[in-house]
Scaffold this motif. Structure first.
Motif, PDB file in Angstrom:
ATOM      1  N   GLU A  49      18.785   7.127  22.747  1.00 44.92           N
ATOM      2  CA  GLU A  49      17.682   8.035  22.433  1.00 44.92           C
ATOM      3  C   GLU A  49      16.525   7.284  21.774  1.00 44.92           C
ATOM      4  O   GLU A  49      15.359   7.480  22.127  1.00 44.92           O
ATOM      5  CB  GLU A  49      18.172   9.149  21.516  1.00 44.92           C
ATOM      6  CG  GLU A  49      17.108  10.147  21.136  1.00 44.92           C
ATOM      7  CD  GLU A  49      17.630  11.210  20.178  1.00 44.92           C
ATOM      8  OE1 GLU A  49      16.811  11.744  19.421  1.00 44.92           O
ATOM      9  OE2 GLU A  49      18.841  11.481  20.182  1.00 44.92           O
ATOM     10  N   ARG A  50      16.831   6.401  20.830  1.00 48.85           N
ATOM     11  CA  ARG A  50      15.796   5.618  20.142  1.00 48.85           C
ATOM     12  C   ARG A  50      15.091   4.677  21.131  1.00 48.85           C
ATOM     13  O   ARG A  50      13.879   4.505  21.083  1.00 48.85           O
ATOM     14  CB  ARG A  50      16.439   4.816  19.003  1.00 48.85           C
ATOM     15  CG  ARG A  50      15.486   3.906  18.275  1.00 48.85           C
ATOM     16  CD  ARG A  50      14.533   4.683  17.383  1.00 48.85           C
ATOM     17  NE  ARG A  50      13.738   3.771  16.607  1.00 48.85           N
ATOM     18  CZ  ARG A  50      12.418   3.658  16.705  1.00 48.85           C
ATOM     19  NH1 ARG A  50      11.748   4.431  17.514  1.00 48.85           N
ATOM     20  NH2 ARG A  50      11.769   2.788  15.979  1.00 48.85           N
ATOM     21  N   LEU A  51      15.850   4.100  22.042  1.00 47.19           N
ATOM     22  CA  LEU A  51      15.269   3.222  23.054  1.00 47.19           C
ATOM     23  C   LEU A  51      14.285   3.982  23.935  1.00 47.19           C
ATOM     24  O   LEU A  51      13.174   3.521  24.190  1.00 47.19           O
ATOM     25  CB  LEU A  51      16.373   2.597  23.914  1.00 47.19           C
ATOM     26  CG  LEU A  51      15.897   1.742  25.088  1.00 47.19           C
ATOM     27  CD1 LEU A  51      15.422   0.387  24.606  1.00 47.19           C
ATOM     28  CD2 LEU A  51      16.993   1.590  26.111  1.00 47.19           C
ATOM     29  N   LEU A  52      14.667   5.159  24.371  1.00 46.08           N
ATOM     30  CA  LEU A  52      13.796   5.958  25.244  1.00 46.08           C
ATOM     31  C   LEU A  52      12.525   6.394  24.522  1.00 46.08           C
ATOM     32  O   LEU A  52      11.446   6.395  25.105  1.00 46.08           O
ATOM     33  CB  LEU A  52      14.551   7.167  25.782  1.00 46.08           C
ATOM     34  CG  LEU A  52      15.708   6.841  26.738  1.00 46.08           C
ATOM     35  CD1 LEU A  52      16.467   8.102  27.105  1.00 46.08           C
ATOM     36  CD2 LEU A  52      15.200   6.124  27.975  1.00 46.08           C
ATOM     37  N   GLN A  53      12.632   6.748  23.246  1.00 43.98           N
ATOM     38  CA  GLN A  53      11.440   7.120  22.465  1.00 43.98           C
ATOM     39  C   GLN A  53      10.489   5.939  22.331  1.00 43.98           C
ATOM     40  O   GLN A  53       9.275   6.075  22.466  1.00 43.98           O
ATOM     41  CB  GLN A  53      11.843   7.592  21.072  1.00 43.98           C
ATOM     42  CG  GLN A  53      12.519   8.927  21.031  1.00 43.98           C
ATOM     43  CD  GLN A  53      13.034   9.253  19.635  1.00 43.98           C
ATOM     44  OE1 GLN A  53      13.018   8.403  18.740  1.00 43.98           O
ATOM     45  NE2 GLN A  53      13.507  10.467  19.450  1.00 43.98           N
ATOM     46  N   ALA A  54      11.036   4.754  22.065  1.00 42.13           N
ATOM     47  CA  ALA A  54      10.208   3.569  21.834  1.00 42.13           C
ATOM     48  C   ALA A  54       9.580   3.058  23.123  1.00 42.13           C
ATOM     49  O   ALA A  54       8.495   2.471  23.094  1.00 42.13           O
ATOM     50  CB  ALA A  54      11.053   2.479  21.193  1.00 42.13           C
ATOM     51  N   LYS A  55      10.224   3.254  24.255  1.00 43.64           N
ATOM     52  CA  LYS A  55       9.695   2.769  25.540  1.00 43.64           C
ATOM     53  C   LYS A  55       8.401   3.477  25.928  1.00 43.64           C
ATOM     54  O   LYS A  55       7.639   2.972  26.739  1.00 43.64           O
ATOM     55  CB  LYS A  55      10.730   2.980  26.654  1.00 43.64           C
ATOM     56  CG  LYS A  55      11.876   2.024  26.617  1.00 43.64           C
ATOM     57  CD  LYS A  55      11.505   0.748  27.287  1.00 43.64           C
ATOM     58  CE  LYS A  55      12.727  -0.139  27.434  1.00 43.64           C
ATOM     59  NZ  LYS A  55      12.431  -1.379  28.062  1.00 43.64           N
ATOM     60  N   LEU A  56       8.130   4.635  25.346  1.00 43.77           N
ATOM     61  CA  LEU A  56       6.953   5.413  25.703  1.00 43.77           C
ATOM     62  C   LEU A  56       5.660   4.876  25.106  1.00 43.77           C
ATOM     63  O   LEU A  56       4.582   5.288  25.502  1.00 43.77           O
ATOM     64  CB  LEU A  56       7.150   6.875  25.287  1.00 43.77           C
ATOM     65  CG  LEU A  56       8.319   7.601  25.962  1.00 43.77           C
ATOM     66  CD1 LEU A  56       8.458   9.000  25.388  1.00 43.77           C
ATOM     67  CD2 LEU A  56       8.134   7.639  27.467  1.00 43.77           C
ATOM     68  N   LYS A  57       5.757   3.961  24.129  1.00 40.85           N
ATOM     69  CA  LYS A  57       4.539   3.470  23.479  1.00 40.85           C
ATOM     70  C   LYS A  57       4.613   1.962  23.254  1.00 40.85           C
ATOM     71  O   LYS A  57       5.686   1.389  23.153  1.00 40.85           O
ATOM     72  CB  LYS A  57       4.321   4.187  22.157  1.00 40.85           C
ATOM     73  CG  LYS A  57       5.446   3.992  21.169  1.00 40.85           C
ATOM     74  CD  LYS A  57       5.213   4.752  19.896  1.00 40.85           C
ATOM     75  CE  LYS A  57       6.382   4.459  18.990  1.00 40.85           C
ATOM     76  NZ  LYS A  57       6.698   5.313  17.996  1.00 40.85           N
ATOM     77  N   ASP A  58       3.455   1.328  23.194  1.00 38.32           N
ATOM     78  CA  ASP A  58       3.346  -0.095  22.893  1.00 38.32           C
ATOM     79  C   ASP A  58       3.238  -0.225  21.381  1.00 38.32           C
ATOM     80  O   ASP A  58       2.284   0.261  20.775  1.00 38.32           O
ATOM     81  CB  ASP A  58       2.107  -0.674  23.574  1.00 38.32           C
ATOM     82  CG  ASP A  58       1.895  -2.157  23.295  1.00 38.32           C
ATOM     83  OD1 ASP A  58       2.674  -2.742  22.521  1.00 38.32           O
ATOM     84  OD2 ASP A  58       0.954  -2.721  23.851  1.00 38.32           O
ATOM     85  N   ALA A  59       4.204  -0.882  20.761  1.00 43.95           N
ATOM     86  CA  ALA A  59       4.232  -0.998  19.303  1.00 43.95           C
ATOM     87  C   ALA A  59       3.140  -1.915  18.770  1.00 43.95           C
ATOM     88  O   ALA A  59       2.789  -1.846  17.599  1.00 43.95           O
ATOM     89  CB  ALA A  59       5.607  -1.501  18.845  1.00 43.95           C
ATOM     90  N   GLY A  60       2.580  -2.781  19.610  1.00 46.70           N
ATOM     91  CA  GLY A  60       1.523  -3.675  19.153  1.00 46.70           C
ATOM     92  C   GLY A  60       2.043  -4.709  18.169  1.00 46.70           C
ATOM     93  O   GLY A  60       3.194  -5.124  18.241  1.00 46.70           O
TER      94      GLY A  60
END
Length: 131
Positions: A79-90
């Motif tokens: 779940e955390r992986l899928l949430q993070a894949k949606l945005k570029d953390a920069g």
């Protein structure tokens, strides 16, 4: 495959955010890999792409040559992986002061000799347009 969060630190880089002054960054990637060692190797392509996208360039000057190392790796939930894949953390940038340069240069030598698995080798050349 296991989901991982990999934190990478880059030292002796230049960026428009730092007004082209020498600095460093920390950034985080989320990816799937067979194990933590494989995750550390797979982060290379992601790092090159992100550096190009944000106009971050490496430094090729002798002692203060850029290096990138895996600061930490965590297993994360799907779940955390899928949430993070949606945005570029920069990146989170920091300036390197004159009195920090010797320590950071010696740390690169230490990593080269005693902890080479922590280093993320990047192809030679500047990735951004700041140089």
């Amino acid at each position: 495959m296991v989901s991982y969060q990999v934190m990478v630190e880059g030292v002796f880089i230049r960026s428009p955010v730092l007004d082209k002054r020498l600095g460093g960054f920390q950034t985080t990637f989320f990816l799937r890999a067979n194990n933590a060692s494989n995750a550390a190797h797979r982060v290379r392509e992601l790092l090159v792409a992100r550096m190009s996208r944000h106009d971050v360039s490496d430094e090729e000057n002798g002692v203060l040559k850029s290096y990138f190392w895996v600061h930490d790796i965590w297993e994360v939930t799907e779940e955390r992986l899928l949430q993070a894949k949606l945005k570029d953390a920069g990146f989170t940038f920091f300036f390197i002061r004159w009195y920090e340069k010797p320590f950071l240069a010696l740390r690169r030598v230490y990593f080269d000799k005693f902890r080479p698995w922590l280093l993320v080798p990047l192809p030679s050349g500047n990735f951004g347009s700041t140089s």
